[in-house]
Design a protein around this motif. Structure first.
Motif, mmCIF file in Angstrom:
data_model
loop_
_atom_site.group_PDB
_atom_site.id
_atom_site.type_symbol
_atom_site.label_atom_id
_atom_site.label_comp_id
_atom_site.label_asym_id
_atom_site.label_seq_id
_atom_site.Cartn_x
_atom_site.Cartn_y
_atom_site.Cartn_z
ATOM 1 N N LEU A 1 -0.355 -0.631 -1.643
ATOM 2 C CA LEU A 1 -0.594 -0.487 -0.204
ATOM 3 C C LEU A 1 0.390 0.500 0.409
ATOM 4 N N TYR A 2 1.664 0.326 0.113
ATOM 5 C CA TYR A 2 2.690 1.186 0.688
ATOM 6 C C TYR A 2 2.534 2.639 0.238
ATOM 7 N N ALA A 3 2.034 2.828 -0.982
ATOM 8 C CA ALA A 3 1.910 4.172 -1.543
ATOM 9 C C ALA A 3 0.567 4.827 -1.221
ATOM 10 N N ALA B 1 4.920 -2.320 9.947
ATOM 11 C CA ALA B 1 5.953 -2.994 10.736
ATOM 12 C C ALA B 1 7.350 -2.516 10.352
ATOM 13 N N VAL B 2 7.639 -2.474 9.054
ATOM 14 C CA VAL B 2 8.972 -2.093 8.589
ATOM 15 C C VAL B 2 9.247 -0.616 8.877
ATOM 16 N N SER B 3 8.210 0.211 8.820
ATOM 17 C CA SER B 3 8.389 1.649 9.032
ATOM 18 C C SER B 3 8.560 2.030 10.493
ATOM 19 N N THR B 4 7.952 1.269 11.397
ATOM 20 C CA THR B 4 7.920 1.726 12.792
ATOM 21 C C THR B 4 8.615 0.810 13.799
ATOM 22 N N LEU B 5 8.708 -0.471 13.522
ATOM 23 C CA LEU B 5 9.280 -1.386 14.518
ATOM 24 C C LEU B 5 10.808 -1.305 14.661
ATOM 25 N N PRO B 6 11.582 -1.153 13.581
ATOM 26 C CA PRO B 6 13.041 -1.209 13.739
ATOM 27 C C PRO B 6 13.617 -0.244 14.767
ATOM 28 N N LEU C 1 8.860 -7.988 15.220
ATOM 29 C CA LEU C 1 9.454 -7.744 13.904
ATOM 30 C C LEU C 1 9.940 -9.049 13.285
ATOM 31 N N THR C 2 10.556 -9.895 14.098
ATOM 32 C CA THR C 2 11.014 -11.190 13.603
ATOM 33 C C THR C 2 9.841 -12.022 13.089
ATOM 34 N N SER D 1 8.990 -0.585 0.707
ATOM 35 C CA SER D 1 8.299 0.135 1.781
ATOM 36 C C SER D 1 9.014 1.440 2.109
ATOM 37 N N VAL D 2 10.330 1.371 2.257
ATOM 38 C CA VAL D 2 11.112 2.561 2.594
ATOM 39 C C VAL D 2 11.004 3.605 1.485
ATOM 40 N N ARG D 3 11.128 3.147 0.238
ATOM 41 C CA ARG D 3 11.077 4.073 -0.895
ATOM 42 C C ARG D 3 9.679 4.696 -1.044
ATOM 43 N N ALA D 4 8.648 3.911 -0.785
ATOM 44 C CA ALA D 4 7.285 4.449 -0.870
ATOM 45 C C ALA D 4 7.072 5.516 0.191
#
Length: 207
Positions: free
Chosen positions: A100-102, A116-121, A134-135, A177-180
């Motif tokens: 999915l991430y890739a 969520a991890v890519s855009t919310l922080p 995010l929580t 997710s970050v690495r993908a």
């Protein structure tokens, strides 16, 4: 020629399809960098129709965040459904998450990581609603992993170990997710995911 015709949603308007198009715009560009013109173009709607259907830009963003979380949960649950035992299910789930991430799943064809991890922080410091979102997404990941492990633990792990293992698996997903999104090959990410499952579950439990 008729006059006074109402301008609004297209005749074949599909809310779900429009939301999926909006989702992918936010997924690629993030909340702040996404313009309303981009959203309207992706959804095939003019701005008044867009507002009438989905509310403000913030409303749309939060809505697609939770839509993505629901879709991902369904997708990952299905990925682990054919495996027996927590280790096998977890490895299948992590592998599917990497796909999915890739950008190798029906949910996305681009290596964008987790929405969520890519855009919310980047948004949480300025808006408590984004922080709560995010929580909520992270907590759903934790609970999902904990429930899966707990089903097969039967004395092999106590509750504290189950919760910690689940949280660690969530952390692994965030890193994948970050690495993908950075373009790391899926095969390398899947090796990391498999290793994480093997290390986080006791040998006796994993056997």
């Amino acid at each position: 020629m008729k006059t006074g015709a109402k301008r609004g949603r297209p005749r074949k308007f599909s809310e779900d399809e429009a939301l999926d198009q909006i989702m992918h715009v936010f997924w690629r560009h993030g909340f702040a960098a996404t313009s309303l013109d981009q959203i309207a173009a992706a959804a095939g709607m003019n701005r008044p129709s867009l507002y009438a259907a989905f509310g403000s830009k913030k409303d749309m963003y939060l809505r697609v965040i939770f839509r993505f979380a629901d879709q991902m949960q369904t997708y990952l649950r299905a990925a682990g459904g054919d495996e027996t035992g927590a280790p096998g299910r977890l490895k299948a789930i992590m592998s599917a998450a990497v796909d999915l991430y890739a950008g190798k799943s029906k949910l996305s064809d681009a290596a964008l990581g987790c929405l969520a991890v890519s855009t919310l922080p980047s948004e949480v410091m300025d808006d408590p609603d984004f922080r709560d979102a995010l929580t909520d997404v992270v907590s759903r990941m934790d609970r999902g992993f904990a429930n899966l492990i707990r089903q097969d633990a039967t004395g092999g792990m106590d509750e504290e170990e189950v919760v910690l293992a689940a949280q660690h698996l969530s952390l692994v997903l965030h890193g994948l997710s970050v690495r993908a999104r950075a373009g790391e090959p899926p095969e390398a990410l899947k090796r990391l995911a498999t290793t994480a499952v093997d290390k986080l579950l006791p040998r006796a439990f994993a056997a």
